[in-house]
Design a protein around this motif. Structure first.
Motif, PDB file in Angstrom:
ATOM      1  N   ILE A 158      16.361  73.329  28.006  1.00  0.00           N
ATOM      2  CA  ILE A 158      16.217  74.720  28.433  1.00  0.00           C
ATOM      3  C   ILE A 158      17.219  75.037  29.545  1.00  0.00           C
ATOM      4  CG2 ILE A 158      14.661  76.369  29.534  1.00  0.00           C
ATOM      5  CD1 ILE A 158      12.361  74.845  28.057  1.00  0.00           C
TER       6      ILE A 158
ATOM      7  N   TRP B  74      16.685  76.424  23.461  1.00  0.00           N
ATOM      8  CA  TRP B  74      15.318  76.909  23.660  1.00  0.00           C
ATOM      9  C   TRP B  74      14.324  76.127  22.809  1.00  0.00           C
ATOM     10  CZ3 TRP B  74      13.827  79.483  27.690  1.00  0.00           C
ATOM     11  CH2 TRP B  74      14.792  80.187  28.415  1.00  0.00           C
TER      12      TRP B  74
ATOM     13  N   LEU C 175      11.442  74.013  24.279  1.00  0.00           N
ATOM     14  CA  LEU C 175      10.054  74.425  24.514  1.00  0.00           C
ATOM     15  C   LEU C 175       9.078  73.554  23.727  1.00  0.00           C
ATOM     16  CD1 LEU C 175      10.413  78.307  24.469  1.00  0.00           C
ATOM     17  CD2 LEU C 175       9.829  76.868  26.425  1.00  0.00           C
TER      18      LEU C 175
END
Length: 67
Positions: free
Chosen positions: A21, A34, A37
């Motif tokens: 991230i 991303w 996550l």
């Protein structure tokens, strides 16, 4: 939902997820960062759905049986 992710595994998932991230936010990698996550969430919650079909566990099993 029982925990199936152990201590070291959890720490590594959180660190790796945060690193992905951060790299994405800093522009070092694209938006695919991303996806960090996913390991972050599995590390925080201590549960990985991908382990279930294979019966994997990296955490210790607590024995509730009393002698």
């Amino acid at each position: 939902m029982k925990s199936n992710v152990g201590g070291i595994d959890r720490v590594l998932r959180v660190v790796f997820g945060l690193a992905l991230i951060a790299a994405s936010l800093l522009g070092a990698i694209g938006a695919w960062g991303w996806l960090g996550l996913i390991p972050l969430a599995t590390g925080v919650f201590g549960f990985c759905p991908a382990y279930m079909p294979f019966g994997l566990r990296t955490c210790s099993i607590k024995n509730d049986a009393k002698p």
